[in-house]
Design a protein around this motif. Structure first.
Motif, PDB file in Angstrom:
ATOM      1  N   PRO A 106       0.822  -0.937  -0.078  1.00 11.46           N
ATOM      2  CA  PRO A 106       0.050  -0.059  -0.071  1.00 11.46           C
ATOM      3  C   PRO A 106       0.960   1.123   0.002  1.00 11.46           C
ATOM      4  O   PRO A 106       2.205   1.257   0.316  1.00 11.46           O
ATOM      5  CB  PRO A 106      -0.878  -0.164   1.353  1.00 11.46           C
ATOM      6  CG  PRO A 106       0.161  -0.946   2.227  1.00 11.46           C
ATOM      7  CD  PRO A 106       0.824  -1.916   1.261  1.00 11.46           C
ATOM      8  N   GLU A 107       0.196   2.309  -0.403  1.00 10.46           N
ATOM      9  CA  GLU A 107       0.876   3.650  -0.449  1.00 10.46           C
ATOM     10  C   GLU A 107       1.392   4.045   1.156  1.00 10.46           C
ATOM     11  O   GLU A 107       0.908   3.689   1.924  1.00 10.46           O
ATOM     12  CB  GLU A 107       0.187   4.786  -0.891  1.00 10.46           C
ATOM     13  CG  GLU A 107       0.923   5.925  -1.104  1.00 10.46           C
ATOM     14  CD  GLU A 107      -0.194   7.127  -1.815  1.00 10.46           C
ATOM     15  OE1 GLU A 107       0.443   8.115  -2.068  1.00 10.46           O
ATOM     16  OE2 GLU A 107      -1.349   6.752  -2.012  1.00 10.46           O
ATOM     17  N   HIS A 108       2.706   4.367   0.972  1.00  6.96           N
ATOM     18  CA  HIS A 108       3.427   4.881   2.316  1.00  6.96           C
ATOM     19  C   HIS A 108       3.814   3.574   3.347  1.00  6.96           C
ATOM     20  O   HIS A 108       4.046   4.003   4.328  1.00  6.96           O
ATOM     21  CB  HIS A 108       2.431   5.929   3.102  1.00  6.96           C
ATOM     22  CG  HIS A 108       1.935   6.968   2.266  1.00  6.96           C
ATOM     23  ND1 HIS A 108       2.950   7.996   1.624  1.00  6.96           N
ATOM     24  CD2 HIS A 108       0.726   7.335   1.953  1.00  6.96           C
ATOM     25  CE1 HIS A 108       2.403   9.010   1.048  1.00  6.96           C
ATOM     26  NE2 HIS A 108       1.054   8.545   1.224  1.00  6.96           N
ATOM     27  N   ALA A 109       3.847   2.479   2.590  1.00  6.63           N
ATOM     28  CA  ALA A 109       4.107   1.289   3.454  1.00  6.63           C
ATOM     29  C   ALA A 109       5.696   1.637   4.049  1.00  6.63           C
ATOM     30  O   ALA A 109       6.560   2.016   3.203  1.00  6.63           O
ATOM     31  CB  ALA A 109       4.057   0.041   2.706  1.00  6.63           C
ATOM     32  N   ILE A 110       5.934   1.234   5.019  1.00  6.11           N
ATOM     33  CA  ILE A 110       7.375   1.079   5.480  1.00  6.11           C
ATOM     34  C   ILE A 110       7.953  -0.268   5.738  1.00  6.11           C
ATOM     35  O   ILE A 110       7.342  -1.269   6.311  1.00  6.11           O
ATOM     36  CB  ILE A 110       7.545   1.880   6.961  1.00  6.11           C
ATOM     37  CG1 ILE A 110       6.998   3.201   6.756  1.00  6.11           C
ATOM     38  CG2 ILE A 110       8.755   1.894   7.525  1.00  6.11           C
ATOM     39  CD1 ILE A 110       6.960   3.922   8.260  1.00  6.11           C
ATOM     40  N   LEU A 111       8.855  -0.605   5.078  1.00  4.53           N
ATOM     41  CA  LEU A 111       9.460  -1.918   5.104  1.00  4.53           C
ATOM     42  C   LEU A 111      10.655  -2.216   6.271  1.00  4.53           C
ATOM     43  O   LEU A 111      11.273  -1.146   6.484  1.00  4.53           O
ATOM     44  CB  LEU A 111      10.256  -2.205   3.903  1.00  4.53           C
ATOM     45  CG  LEU A 111       9.559  -2.326   2.423  1.00  4.53           C
ATOM     46  CD1 LEU A 111      10.286  -2.369   1.315  1.00  4.53           C
ATOM     47  CD2 LEU A 111       8.350  -3.298   2.748  1.00  4.53           C
ATOM     48  N   ALA A 112      10.547  -3.240   6.933  1.00  6.68           N
ATOM     49  CA  ALA A 112      11.571  -3.673   8.008  1.00  6.68           C
ATOM     50  C   ALA A 112      11.949  -4.932   7.844  1.00  6.68           C
ATOM     51  O   ALA A 112      11.158  -6.020   7.467  1.00  6.68           O
ATOM     52  CB  ALA A 112      10.573  -3.218   9.383  1.00  6.68           C
ATOM     53  N   SER A 113      13.145  -5.285   8.661  1.00  7.49           N
ATOM     54  CA  SER A 113      13.716  -6.431   8.325  1.00  7.49           C
ATOM     55  C   SER A 113      13.880  -7.007   9.623  1.00  7.49           C
ATOM     56  O   SER A 113      14.350  -5.999  10.619  1.00  7.49           O
ATOM     57  CB  SER A 113      14.710  -6.770   7.624  1.00  7.49           C
ATOM     58  OG  SER A 113      15.869  -5.787   7.929  1.00  7.49           O
TER      59      SER A 113
END
Length: 215
Positions: free
Chosen positions: A155-162
């Motif tokens: 989705p728009e403005h999603a933040i990826l994290a690991s």
């Protein structure tokens, strides 16, 4: 001559790096210090007063003979699963120079080839791997992970994290791991006797590990 002199120098330890394929030359004192640091975690490791090999051999022999008598396994599989003269495994570490060049932490390795539970582990892997591969969280390798990511619609403005699990294998809770396998086996084509046999073998593999610390 220079390579032979390096290899024979007891003050130096030469190992392959954990990643990247580099060759690492370390002070043996630093190498031993890192192993002892990891083994000092009493929540994971404990020093044994004596060699448990013969006690574990009897336990494996009893479990396999009982399964054979009950018709769960045949004579051929029983012979395959039992390692008559197991070798005692030795722990070593691969330096993680991608994390630190001067005092690298180490990835602990205990090769189980030829050990007491080596054949049992191969057998259990064949039985249980289909359940692992069918799990939604299963990731085979980096290529598989990239394929999964490419199919995700963010989705728009999603933040990826690991996230990185520290000491993955020693962080597995044995009781919960065994319970998860019980749930996976329930309702399968395997009889209750077979399921109990698998769990008994897995319990030994998880809780009866031992190794030798060289030097």
């Amino acid at each position: 001559m220079a390579l032979k002199e390096l290899a024979q120098n007891p003050e130096l330890t030469i190992k392959q790096a954990d990643k990247g394929g580099a060759v690492v030359v370390m002070n043996t004192s630093d190498y031993v210090k890192e192993i002892l640091r990891q083994l000092s975690d009493q929540g994971v490791y404990c020093k044994l007063a004596n060699d448990p090999k013969f006690d574990f051999l009897r336990r494996v022999r009893t479990t396999l003979d009982t399964a054979r008598e009950q018709g769960i396994i045949d004579e051929k599989l029983c012979a395959f699963l039992y390692v008559d003269r197991p070798r005692t495994t030795v722990i070593y570490i691969l330096p993680k120079i991608h994390k630190c060049l001067t005092s690298p932490p180490g990835r602990p390795i205990v090769s189980g080839i030829g050990s007491l539970f080596s054949q049992i582990a191969i057998f259990l892997d064949k039985i249980l791997s289909p359940f692992v591969k069918s799990a939604k969280s299963y990731v085979r390798d980096s290529a598989h992970f990239l394929n999964i990511v490419e199919q995700i619609q963010l989705p728009e403005h999603a933040i990826l994290a690991s996230f990185d699990v520290v000491s993955l294998y020693t962080s597995i809770a044995h009781a919960r791991g065994l319970e998860a396998v019980k749930v996976a086996l329930a309702g399968t084509q395997y009889s209750r006797q077979c399921q109990d046999f698998f769990i008994s073998l897995l319990s030994m593999v998880l809780t009866c590990n031992y190794f030798f610390v060289s030097g």
